[in-house]
Motif scaffolding. Structure first.
Motif, PDB file in Angstrom:
ATOM      1  N   ASP A  94       0.875  -1.174   0.000  1.00 44.07           N
ATOM      2  CA  ASP A  94       0.000   0.000   0.000  1.00 44.07           C
ATOM      3  C   ASP A  94       0.909   1.220   0.000  1.00 44.07           C
ATOM      4  N   ASP A 150     -12.877   5.373   1.771  1.00 45.70           N
ATOM      5  CA  ASP A 150     -11.444   5.414   2.059  1.00 45.70           C
ATOM      6  C   ASP A 150     -10.930   6.848   1.975  1.00 45.70           C
ATOM      7  N   GLU A 183      -7.294   0.435  -4.198  1.00 50.98           N
ATOM      8  CA  GLU A 183      -7.218   0.413  -2.735  1.00 50.98           C
ATOM      9  C   GLU A 183      -8.515  -0.011  -2.041  1.00 50.98           C
TER      10      GLU A 183
HETATM   11 MG   LIG Z   1      -4.314   4.758   1.868  1.00 51.96          MG
END
Ligand SMILES: [Mg+2]
Ligand SMILES: Nc1ncnc2c1ncn2[C@@H]1O[C@H](COP(=O)(O)OP(=O)(O)OP(=O)(O)O)[C@@H](O)[C@H]1O
Length: 570
Positions: A8, A170, A147
């Protein structure tokens, strides 16, 4: 088979994970931490430092330290590490190299393969920049994963039996993504994604910094804005203050000796309440509404039909953010996954599916969507630069779609297929991601000849474009490999032109053109001519490879004319 890790690569922090015995394990960096600040610096001896070390020197050497470059991915902007101008791709690759090193040490093997996550709302150019950063760090980038999809995957893997509609919200350091998914019989299906690539905790910090520096200027009559050291301290203090206000009602920002007033050191001392912070960031938080509406609309669902709102990203810890979601969607959001680790863990799960460790039949299956509309430039009577849509946004990938077009003028024998991505009706406002010329259309009155253009978009973010002349069946195609090309322009390989039966006829003109190009390469004032000639030369080689004698002849003529023109001018 070698290990594939999940990464990530965040605006503020970067995490990596791997699947071990069916469970995601977070990898520890050289400081023994899961989270590596996405910060790169040059230390006193000119060495590159990454993560905590770079963060630690920010106050001492702000000019030698860069952060939050994810915002700049896919742009031509440079950042400065001391005197050295770096692209955001280079900085990201330094962070990824660091990850590769600590992952290697942690796992006791050289780690070469990775799945890297990106915001769902990254366009192809930003995705490509991320792949390039991975490559420069020595990774084979196996997959680019969205993501929110990754976060949902890390939730889904332990809730396979569940049947639910999940909205992933997110909000991280620099980007906002919202994705609507359905989990059903172990299949995780993304219905729609949207977002804002320029919205996150960084913006909240900036609002607070501006507020504090204005208050300071009012009170002390001194501005901090020109003092990079003072501003760096203020930035850090503001970020601390913002985080503290997620759990407490008030926070005192105290910065002694932040400036001097007539030779006397002055301090910044300001108490900020949660309410004040909320007022400062309210409009930013409300900017999340529109993308939420888009995903609900595109997936044909209402807010009431959602079973769960899954929070991901550090900024969702802000009480105002949670309250805003609840009031806007009428449902309490939840932290069913670790908001800091879920994305890396999901990337690790995807990585293990790729390496065959997780059986897709028994485990989880996943589908995703393309977040942007794809199409080509076309004429539509009144608009010269009309974006003709071929694959609409939020369609499940892989997908293939076709459209038919007609010739625009009498005797038209070729057509430029220009491929664009974006939501505007005008291609000028969208991103051009590739182009090629279709030759060999039979000469006929306007509108008589039909051209069929087909787009195929696969899960690796590769778009294949094929154009076909309906009357003759002649085809031309390109693969716009978002993961291969550095500048977004896909090109057929013409290096083998010398093997073509036509090669002999055009050798002289090609040699002359190449000589011209060599002579004028990098010369100021000839860039346009250079590019034009280079393009024609490429087209000529392509025609030779494709054994299109007629076209090659036309192109040869064009090249000769062009060089004559240049010759007279220069
Ligand atoms: Mg992030
Ligand atoms: N307790 C908290 N309250 C408010 N904000 C917080 C808190 N903890 C972290 N943040 C903010 O969350 C952001 C970092 O979140 P996260 O690590 O999820 O982002 P990222 O993954 O690096 O960025 P992105 O996903 O946008 O690229 C920072 O702006 C940080 O200030």
């Amino acid at each position: 088979m070698s290990t594939v890790i999940g990464i990530d690569l965040g605006t503020s922090t970067t995490e990596a994970a791997v699947l071990q015995d069916g469970k995601p394990v977070m990898l520890l960096n050289f400081d023994g931490k899961v989270e590596t600040p996405s910060i790169v610096g040059l230390d006193g001896t000119g060495n590159i430092v990454v993560g905590e070390k770079a963060e630690g020197q920010i106050l001492l050497a702000p000019e030698q330290t860069v952060k939050e470059v994810k915002r700049l991915m896919g742009t031509g902007e440079k950042v400065f590490l001391g005197k050295r101008a770096c692209s955001p791709v280079e900085i990201s690759s330094m962070i990824l190299s660091y990850v590769r090193n600590f992952a290697g040490k942690y796992l006791g093997e050289d780690v070469e393969r990775a799945v890297i996550s990106v915001p769902a709302y990254f366009d192809e150019i930003q995705r490509q920049a991320t792949v390039e950063a991975g490559r420069q760090a020595g990774f084979i980038v196996e997959r680019i994963l969205n993501e929110p999809t990754a976060a949902a995957l890390s939730y889904g893997i332990s809730h396979l039996e569940e049947e639910s509609r999940i909205l992933v919200y997110d909000l991280g350091g620099g980007t906002f993504d919202v994705t609507l998914l359905e989990l059903f019989e172990g299949v995780l299906e993304v219905k729609a994604s949207s977002g804002d690539n320029q919205l996150g905790g960084k913006d909240f910090d900036e609002r607070l910094v501006n507020y504090l520096s204005e208050r300071f200027a009012q009170k002390q009559g001194v501005s901090l804005e020109k003092d990079i050291y003072a501003m760096t301290r203020l930035h850090q203090a503001a970020a601390e203050c913002k985080k503290a206000l997620s759990t407490q009602e008030e926070y005192r920002v105290l910065l002694p000796m932040i400036a001097e007033n007539e030779g006397i050191p002055v301090e910044l001392d300001e108490t900020v309440s949660r309410e004040q912070l909320e007022e400062l960031i309210m409009d930013l938080v409300e900017r999340t509404h529109e993308p939420i509406d888009v995903v609900l609309d595109d997936s044909g669902m209402t807010a009431e039909e959602l079973d769960m709102i899954l929070l991901v990203g550090g900024s969702t810890r802000i009480p105002l953010v949670q309250a805003d979601i609840e009031s806007y969607l009428g449902k309490k959001p939840c932290f069913a996954v670790n908001p800091d680790y879920a994305v890396a863990q999901g990337a690790a799960i995807q990585a293990s599916i790729i390496s065959g460790l997780v059986d897709e039949e028994k485990g989880i299956m996943m589908t995703d969507v393309n977040p942007y509309t794809l199409g080509i430039r076309s004429l539509n009577g009144y608009m010269m630069d009309y974006m003709s849509v071929i694959i609409p946004r939020n369609v499940t990938i892989p997908v293939t779609k076709k459209q038919t077009y007609y010739t625009s003028w009498d005797g038209q024998t070729s057509a430029d297929i220009e491929v664009y991505q974006g939501e505007s009706r005008s291609v000028e406002e969208n991103h051009r991601i590739g182009t090629f010329r279709m030759h060999g259309i039979p000469s006929a009155p306007a509108g008589k000849e039909q051209l069929e253009v087909a787009f195929s978009y696969n899960q690796n973010g590769m778009l294949n474009v094929t154009a076909r002349v309906m009357s003759t069946g002649k085809e031309a195609s390109i693969t716009i490999d978002m993961m291969q090309t550095a500048d977004g322009e896909a090109r057929a390989d013409v290096s083998g032109w010398k093997e073509s039966v036509l090669a002999e006829d055009y050798r002289t003109v090609i040699r002359r053109a190449e000589r011209w190009l060599k002579k004028h390469e990098g010369e100021a004032g000839t860039e346009e001519e250079y590019d034009a000639l280079e393009e024609l030369l490429y087209q000529l080689k392509l025609a030779i490879v494709e054994e299109e004698d007629g076209e090659a002849e036309e192109l040869e003529e064009e090249i000769r004319e062009l060089m004559e023109e240049y010759g007279n001018e220069k």
